[in-house]
Design an enzyme around this catalytic site. Structure first.
Site, PDB file in Angstrom:
ATOM      1  N   LYS A   2       0.829  -1.207   0.000  1.00  0.00           N
ATOM      2  CA  LYS A   2       0.000   0.000   0.000  1.00  0.00           C
ATOM      3  C   LYS A   2       0.865   1.259   0.000  1.00  0.00           C
ATOM      4  O   LYS A   2       1.853   1.330   0.703  1.00  0.00           O
ATOM      5  CB  LYS A   2      -0.936   0.005   1.214  1.00  0.00           C
ATOM      6  CG  LYS A   2      -2.284   0.632   0.881  1.00  0.00           C
ATOM      7  CD  LYS A   2      -3.376   0.267   1.858  1.00  0.00           C
ATOM      8  CE  LYS A   2      -4.721   0.430   1.163  1.00  0.00           C
ATOM      9  NZ  LYS A   2      -5.822  -0.176   1.900  1.00  0.00           N
ATOM     10  N   LYS A  20      -5.456  -6.421  -7.756  1.00  0.00           N
ATOM     11  CA  LYS A  20      -5.021  -7.661  -8.431  1.00  0.00           C
ATOM     12  C   LYS A  20      -4.125  -8.493  -7.509  1.00  0.00           C
ATOM     13  O   LYS A  20      -4.284  -9.709  -7.389  1.00  0.00           O
ATOM     14  CB  LYS A  20      -4.271  -7.331  -9.723  1.00  0.00           C
ATOM     15  CG  LYS A  20      -5.160  -6.820 -10.850  1.00  0.00           C
ATOM     16  CD  LYS A  20      -4.302  -6.438 -12.043  1.00  0.00           C
ATOM     17  CE  LYS A  20      -4.837  -5.231 -12.774  1.00  0.00           C
ATOM     18  NZ  LYS A  20      -6.126  -5.450 -13.428  1.00  0.00           N
ATOM     19  N   VAL A  74       8.691 -13.065 -32.173  1.00  0.00           N
ATOM     20  CA  VAL A  74       9.585 -13.214 -33.318  1.00  0.00           C
ATOM     21  C   VAL A  74      10.216 -11.852 -33.628  1.00  0.00           C
ATOM     22  O   VAL A  74       9.501 -10.855 -33.762  1.00  0.00           O
ATOM     23  CB  VAL A  74       8.819 -13.714 -34.572  1.00  0.00           C
ATOM     24  CG1 VAL A  74       9.749 -13.795 -35.778  1.00  0.00           C
ATOM     25  CG2 VAL A  74       8.173 -15.057 -34.292  1.00  0.00           C
ATOM     26  N   ARG A  84      25.893  -7.990 -16.173  1.00  0.00           N
ATOM     27  CA  ARG A  84      25.227  -7.939 -14.872  1.00  0.00           C
ATOM     28  C   ARG A  84      25.322  -9.289 -14.158  1.00  0.00           C
ATOM     29  O   ARG A  84      24.667  -9.520 -13.149  1.00  0.00           O
ATOM     30  CB  ARG A  84      23.759  -7.509 -15.040  1.00  0.00           C
ATOM     31  CG  ARG A  84      23.579  -6.176 -15.779  1.00  0.00           C
ATOM     32  CD  ARG A  84      22.200  -5.565 -15.559  1.00  0.00           C
ATOM     33  NE  ARG A  84      21.101  -6.461 -15.839  1.00  0.00           N
ATOM     34  CZ  ARG A  84      20.531  -6.633 -17.048  1.00  0.00           C
ATOM     35  NH1 ARG A  84      20.971  -5.928 -18.079  1.00  0.00           N
ATOM     36  NH2 ARG A  84      19.544  -7.467 -17.209  1.00  0.00           N
ATOM     37  N   ASP A 105      24.046  -9.181 -30.764  1.00  0.00           N
ATOM     38  CA  ASP A 105      23.912  -7.733 -30.966  1.00  0.00           C
ATOM     39  C   ASP A 105      25.299  -7.128 -30.866  1.00  0.00           C
ATOM     40  O   ASP A 105      26.025  -7.417 -29.914  1.00  0.00           O
ATOM     41  CB  ASP A 105      23.058  -7.104 -29.849  1.00  0.00           C
ATOM     42  CG  ASP A 105      21.572  -7.275 -30.086  1.00  0.00           C
ATOM     43  OD1 ASP A 105      21.189  -7.692 -31.199  1.00  0.00           O
ATOM     44  OD2 ASP A 105      20.793  -6.988 -29.156  1.00  0.00           O
TER      45      ASP A 105
HETATM   46  P1  8GT Z   1      18.655 -10.455 -22.045  1.00  0.00           P
HETATM   47  O1  8GT Z   1      19.353 -11.484 -21.232  1.00  0.00           O
HETATM   48  O2  8GT Z   1      17.205 -10.792 -22.226  1.00  0.00           O
HETATM   49  O3  8GT Z   1      19.315 -10.193 -23.342  1.00  0.00           O
HETATM   50  O4  8GT Z   1      18.652  -9.108 -21.177  1.00  0.00           O
HETATM   51  P2  8GT Z   1      19.428  -7.746 -21.482  1.00  0.00           P
HETATM   52  O5  8GT Z   1      20.796  -8.041 -21.963  1.00  0.00           O
HETATM   53  O6  8GT Z   1      19.311  -6.875 -20.299  1.00  0.00           O
HETATM   54  O7  8GT Z   1      18.532  -7.094 -22.617  1.00  0.00           O
HETATM   55  P3  8GT Z   1      18.864  -6.663 -24.118  1.00  0.00           P
HETATM   56  O8  8GT Z   1      17.547  -6.513 -24.795  1.00  0.00           O
HETATM   57  O9  8GT Z   1      19.848  -7.556 -24.763  1.00  0.00           O
HETATM   58  O10 8GT Z   1      19.472  -5.218 -24.011  1.00  0.00           O
HETATM   59  C1  8GT Z   1      20.685  -4.966 -23.390  1.00  0.00           C
HETATM   60  C2  8GT Z   1      20.705  -3.526 -22.974  1.00  0.00           C
HETATM   61  O11 8GT Z   1      20.731  -2.722 -24.137  1.00  0.00           O
HETATM   62  C3  8GT Z   1      19.455  -3.145 -22.224  1.00  0.00           C
HETATM   63  O12 8GT Z   1      19.687  -3.229 -20.853  1.00  0.00           O
HETATM   64  C4  8GT Z   1      19.158  -1.745 -22.703  1.00  0.00           C
HETATM   65  O13 8GT Z   1      19.671  -0.799 -21.839  1.00  0.00           O
HETATM   66  C5  8GT Z   1      19.864  -1.644 -24.022  1.00  0.00           C
HETATM   67  N1  8GT Z   1      19.017  -1.691 -25.217  1.00  0.00           N
HETATM   68  C6  8GT Z   1      19.455  -1.428 -26.459  1.00  0.00           C
HETATM   69  N2  8GT Z   1      18.448  -1.444 -27.370  1.00  0.00           N
HETATM   70  C7  8GT Z   1      17.389  -1.862 -26.725  1.00  0.00           C
HETATM   71  C8  8GT Z   1      16.094  -2.166 -27.178  1.00  0.00           C
HETATM   72  O14 8GT Z   1      15.749  -2.013 -28.334  1.00  0.00           O
HETATM   73  N3  8GT Z   1      15.254  -2.642 -26.254  1.00  0.00           N
HETATM   74  C9  8GT Z   1      15.662  -2.865 -24.988  1.00  0.00           C
HETATM   75  N4  8GT Z   1      14.812  -3.417 -24.150  1.00  0.00           N
HETATM   76  N5  8GT Z   1      16.874  -2.533 -24.541  1.00  0.00           N
HETATM   77  C10 8GT Z   1      17.753  -2.034 -25.382  1.00  0.00           C
HETATM   78  O15 8GT Z   1      20.618  -1.224 -26.700  1.00  0.00           O
HETATM   79 MN    MN Z   2      20.497  -7.401 -26.912  1.00  0.00          MN
END
Ligand code: 8GT
Ligand code: MN
Ligand code: MN
Length: 424
Positions: free
Chosen positions: A58, A70, A101, A183, A297
């Site tokens: 709360k 919820k 996808v 991380r 990426d």
């Molecule tokens: P994951 O284990 O699911 O890949 O988790 P992640 O590594 O934290 O997410 P990620 O989608 O691979 O993105 C890595 C970091 O890049 C994110 O923490 C965010 O700050 C940044 N980032 C981008 N582009 C994008 C995007 O299009 N969407 C999101 N959600 N994050 C992005 O560089």
């Molecule tokens: Mn990524």
């Protein structure tokens, strides 16, 4: 039944509804759920506090009246009726599946559902030719790329990529993995590689020349020697009969500073496992693992943008959002390239276009010189930029942009305590 089961149940339920809203393009609702989830994670699960009553939530900012009710229902009845209804709806199921996808957003997903498609195989057949081009590629690897990547395998990818850069592109290139891997997550959804070169600078004539070279290096069929470097083996002599396959298998998007695609580590195929010339990387047990195609990426930034890019690309998303909000409160603007002092009217300073392409101030001239105190950009994970950081700021035309040589500088400027990547 452990004491954290209720927390887990609440988060999973809210997440599944959030996913539906996202697949429908209902971004505000999606954010409301995501913020509630983050609050539960940080304020309860992360602190070892079990939620036994909605009363505990709360007054929390992310928990409005509807969200409170919820969570209360979940705690009292063990489930949420809304979730059962929402996630069993066939349209919602298909929207959620299709937006999973790569390349299919809520709008495209809606079109596909309206056309009568319900399964991934419907998309693969795509008799009406409705699929976005990137989605066509993504579908080839979709199931494989949903498999989480173990921490150690990502380390192998990094080592492999570094070996290719060192031997085939430019030995001074610097590659680090960001995202959830930095991380220290046990597993990641993809491999987020951040790339820079100590001699690069945003004001140079061609600040993006490296990414294309790196990508084409990684697309080249790799001799097995690259694989053996992973096995800490001295037998770097490639077998003359060894098959070679490229590391990058397919691409989703290729820009000057951003690459997205699919990759796979070289591994000895079963037919050659009896051959003495092939060293088994990772000692055999990890072998099938290495055969899985992974999402890759890559981000390229010039050295002057590296600290802010490292911060941005490491995330988490929520951490980034909060840090940017804090920056604004302090009169700064923080983006994936740099941190700058907001001008008095609150507008961001000039110098970087929204696309992040640095514009050269006319009075800066063409000479870029090392900053007065050559700084080392050290990342806590090691592998920082070990060279000169070219003066990003003060000497130039844009006195509001601040020179930073490490992530720590950004925390310091914003008056925030240093936060290790694994606590973000
Ligand atoms: P994951 O284990 O699911 O890949 O988790 P992640 O590594 O934290 O997410 P990620 O989608 O691979 O993105 C890595 C970091 O890049 C994110 O923490 C965010 O700050 C940044 N980032 C981008 N582009 C994008 C995007 O299009 N969407 C999101 N959600 N994050 C992005 O560089
Ligand atoms: Mn990524
Ligand atoms: Mn990632």
């Amino acid at each position: 039944m452990t004491k954290m089961d209720a927390n887990r149940n609440i988060v999973a339920t809210l997440q599944s509804i959030a996913d539906v809203y996202r697949s429908q393009g209902q971004i505000h609702k999606f954010h409301a759920y995501r913020n509630a989830i983050e609050t539960i994670r940080h304020e309860f699960t992360g602190k070892g506090i079990a939620i036994v009553s909605a009363e505990q939530l709360k007054g929390m900012k992310a928990i409005g009246k509807a969200m409170y009710e919820k969570i209360d229902e979940m705690l009292r009845t063990g489930a949420l009726r809304q979730q059962a209804v929402v996630s069993s709806d066939p349209t919602n199921v298909a929207l959620k599946l299709f937006t999973s996808v790569h390349g299919v957003g809520p709008v495209a997903a809606r079109k596909l559902v309206d056309a009568g498609y319900r399964t991934l195989d419907d998309l693969r057949t795509d008799t009406m030719n409705l699929l976005p081009p990137a989605a066509r590629v993504a579908l080839q690897y979709h199931e494989e790329s949903e498999i989480r990547i173990p921490y150690d395998e990502i380390e192998d990818h990094l080592e492999f990529i570094r070996a290719v850069l060192r031997t085939q592109v430019d030995a001074r290139l610097i590659a680090n993995v960001c995202g959830s891997h930095r991380r220290r997550a046990d597993t990641s959804g993809d491999i987020d590689v951040l790339l820079t070169h100590p001699a690069s600078h945003s004001t140079s004539d061609s600040p993006y020349e490296y990414l294309a070279a790196v990508v084409s290096g990684l697309k080249r069929p790799q001799p097995d020697a690259a694989a053996t470097s992973l096995a800490s083996s001295r037998s770097a002599v490639p077998s003359p009969t060894a098959p070679s396959s490229p590391y990058i298998l397919a691409s989703l998007a290729e820009g000057s500073s951003k690459y997205m695609g699919y990759c796979r580590l070289p591994y000895p195929p079963p037919s050659s496992s009896s051959s003495a010339s092939v060293t088994e990387p990772g000692g055999g047990e990890g072998l099938p693992q290495r055969a899985i195609t992974r999402r890759l990426d890559i981000r390229w930034v010039t050295a002057d943008f590296y600290p802010c890019a490292l911060l941005y690309f490491t995330g988490s998303d929520t951490f980034n959002v909060n840090m940017r909000l804090h920056a604004l409160k302090m009169g700064y603007t923080l983006n994936e390239y740099r941190i700058a002092k907001l001008s008095r009217d609150g507008s961001p300073p000039s110098g970087v276009t929204p696309a992040g392409i640095a514009s050269v101030s006319p009075d800066r001239g063409t000479v870029s010189r090392p900053s007065a105190s050559p700084a080392r950009m050290a990342s806590p994970e090691g592998g920082g930029v070990g060279g000169y950081v070219v003066g990003a700021t003060a000497a130039g035309g844009d006195e509001q942009s601040l020179e930073v040589t490490s992530e720590r500088d950004v925390f310091r400027i914003l008056g925030l305590p240093w936060t290790d990547p694994w606590d973000r």
